[in-house]
Enzyme design. Structure first.
Site, PDB file in Angstrom:
ATOM      1  N   CYS A   9      -5.215  -8.381 -20.926  1.00  0.00           N
ATOM      2  CA  CYS A   9      -5.539 -10.576 -21.612  1.00  0.00           C
ATOM      3  C   CYS A   9      -4.141 -10.264 -21.913  1.00  0.00           C
ATOM      4  O   CYS A   9      -3.153 -11.085 -22.575  1.00  0.00           O
ATOM      5  CB  CYS A   9      -5.748  -9.470 -23.261  1.00  0.00           C
ATOM      6  SG  CYS A   9      -7.947  -9.325 -22.855  1.00  0.00           S
TER       7      CYS A   9
ATOM      8  N   HIS B  44      -3.431 -14.281 -27.610  1.00  0.00           N
ATOM      9  CA  HIS B  44      -4.462 -14.132 -26.503  1.00  0.00           C
ATOM     10  C   HIS B  44      -5.633 -13.919 -28.186  1.00  0.00           C
ATOM     11  O   HIS B  44      -6.068 -14.040 -29.068  1.00  0.00           O
ATOM     12  CB  HIS B  44      -4.875 -13.103 -26.038  1.00  0.00           C
ATOM     13  CG  HIS B  44      -6.176 -12.129 -25.902  1.00  0.00           C
ATOM     14  ND1 HIS B  44      -6.410 -12.602 -25.149  1.00  0.00           N
ATOM     15  CD2 HIS B  44      -6.335 -11.001 -26.068  1.00  0.00           C
ATOM     16  CE1 HIS B  44      -8.208 -12.725 -24.545  1.00  0.00           C
ATOM     17  NE2 HIS B  44      -7.938 -11.452 -25.232  1.00  0.00           N
TER      18      HIS B  44
ATOM     19  N   ASN C 137     -13.533 -15.443 -24.944  1.00  0.00           N
ATOM     20  CA  ASN C 137     -12.398 -14.949 -24.761  1.00  0.00           C
ATOM     21  C   ASN C 137     -12.284 -14.646 -22.672  1.00  0.00           C
ATOM     22  O   ASN C 137     -13.267 -14.709 -21.881  1.00  0.00           O
ATOM     23  CB  ASN C 137     -11.984 -12.867 -24.740  1.00  0.00           C
ATOM     24  CG  ASN C 137     -11.182 -12.475 -24.393  1.00  0.00           C
ATOM     25  OD1 ASN C 137     -11.000 -12.548 -23.938  1.00  0.00           O
ATOM     26  ND2 ASN C 137     -11.655 -10.951 -25.165  1.00  0.00           N
TER      27      ASN C 137
END
Lengths: 80, 317
Positions: free
Chosen positions: B115, B242, B273
């Site tokens: 990520c 993120h 996500n």
């Protein structure tokens, strides 16, 4: 001097109110965080982090799962 | 030829057409819209078609970033792609993008830091440009996380989505426009906390441990990024972390002294996500929507599997 169980419960109650919006009147040793107080798994982490700061104890992630109700948490913090 | 710094000159993003709502998920596993929104803040996410690859989505975002800059494939001499979900090991996604777009002979690299991948990739492009290794780079974050999602695990399958975001970076001698020195690192002792492993090729994570790490350890690192950029947190026009979980984003943000006008990205609500794609996706949307003035400082911060983290301040193109 070590804190009494009542003092710990009161401190925990303040944290629960601030972090998870729990009504202090609902906080008692036999109340389950998940089922009675509606504290979900992530809010529980926030409660634990705040409790570590407030009471100067370490509560590892493995231990968090064992803290089912308010009394469990009070006892854990009492032991230091 | 080298430049004193590099700057982001354009952005672009691509998301698949298909929207998967929380109500759709409630038909697949034991969950509900209310449960998902209260736990992670996600209302819907985009899902790639069966035959749509990470490279396809990366190309979509790259085309838009090039068009936004008024550039063609001949203007690019480096492609860096951050991805953790490209199924093919060789060729890498950067070469696939180059081939499809017709970029003749770029330095072509894939980066896997999960990520935080986009920020790692941007840092490498910045270094290459400053040392003369490249003149203009395409930096992409692209993921098809739904291909590594366990659709029977109600705690994780509600989290992930697919998409891509891209930026074009070129040299500048103006320090006020330059990408700031990266702050990056890792927490290898926590490497088991987020995993996609060979014998169980799905994303597995220890949610409470990740949440605790993110909400307690990252705010000081974000402060370090601002310090390294010589920018005050209160002067930031936007903070784009993120997009892991809205409660993590809020948990980090509440520990930081942003100004009232600072936009804190919350694209997770609409995209889920998307790992390395989440920051460039959110960045591109905010800029496209006119939410950030040209030249204004934007702090990017990635964190995730590894555990790894990286961040820098860029100026809005």
């Amino acid at each position: 001097m070590a804190l009494s169980r009542d003092e710990i419960r009161e401190g925990l109650s303040d944290i629960l109110e601030e972090v998870a919006g729990v009504n202090p009147d609902d906080v008692a040793d036999d109340k389950s965080f998940t089922d009675d107080l509606d504290v979900d798994s992530l809010a529980m982490v926030e409660v634990v982090v705040a409790a570590e700061e407030k009471f100067g104890v370490k509560i590892p992630d493995d231990e968090v799962a064992n803290l089912k109700n308010v009394g469990d948490a009070v006892s854990y913090i009492e032991k230091g | 030829m080298s430049a004193n710094g590099s700057r982001v000159i354009s952005v672009g993003h691509y998301q698949p057409e298909k929207v998967l709502t929380n109500d759709d998920l409630a038909k697949m596993v034991d969950t509900s819209h209310e449960w998902i929104v209260s736990r992670v803040g996600i209302e819907e996410r985009r899902i790639a078609a069966e035959d749509e690859t990470v490279a396809d989505m990366a190309v979509g975002a790259s085309r838009r970033a090039l068009a936004d800059a008024g550039l063609g494939p001949g203007d690019i001499d480096m492609i860096i792609v951050a991805t953790v979900s490209a199924k093919d090991v060789c060729p890498n996604t950067a070469c696939r993008i180059a081939d499809t777009l017709g970029v003749a002979a770029p330095a072509a690299i894939d980066v896997n830091t999960a990520c935080s991948g986009f920020e790692y990739a941007l840092a490498q492009a910045d270094m290459a440009i400053r040392t003369g290794g490249a003149t203009r780079a395409l930096v992409v974050g692209a993921e098809k996380l739904t291909a590594v999602t366990d659709w029977e695990d109600r705690s994780s399958c509600v989290l992930f989505g697919d998409g891509a975001g891209a930026v074009v970076v070129e040299g500048t001698d103006d320090p006020d426009l330059a990408v700031s020195p990266v702050v990056w690192g890792s927490e290898p002792s926590m490497s088991d906390v987020i995993r996609i492993e060979e014998d169980a090729p799905y994303i597995k994570q220890a949610g409470q441990t990740v949440f605790r790490w993110a909400t307690t350890q990252l705010a000081p690192l974000v402060e370090k990024v601002a310090e390294s950029a010589d920018v005050k947190l209160s002067d930031l026009a936007a903070f784009i972390p993120h997009q892991a979980n809205l409660r993590i984003i809020q948990g980090i943000a509440k520990r930081l002294d942003f100004g009232d006008d600072c936009v804190v990205a919350d694209d997770i609500i609409y995209s889920g996500n998307t790992s390395a794609a989440s920051v460039p996706l959110a960045l591109s949307k905010l800029i496209q929507d006119g939410k950030i003035a040209s030249g204004a400082p934007i702090l990017l911060f990635g964190f995730g599997g590894g555990l790894t983290y990286a961040g820098q301040v860029i100026r809005c193109p």
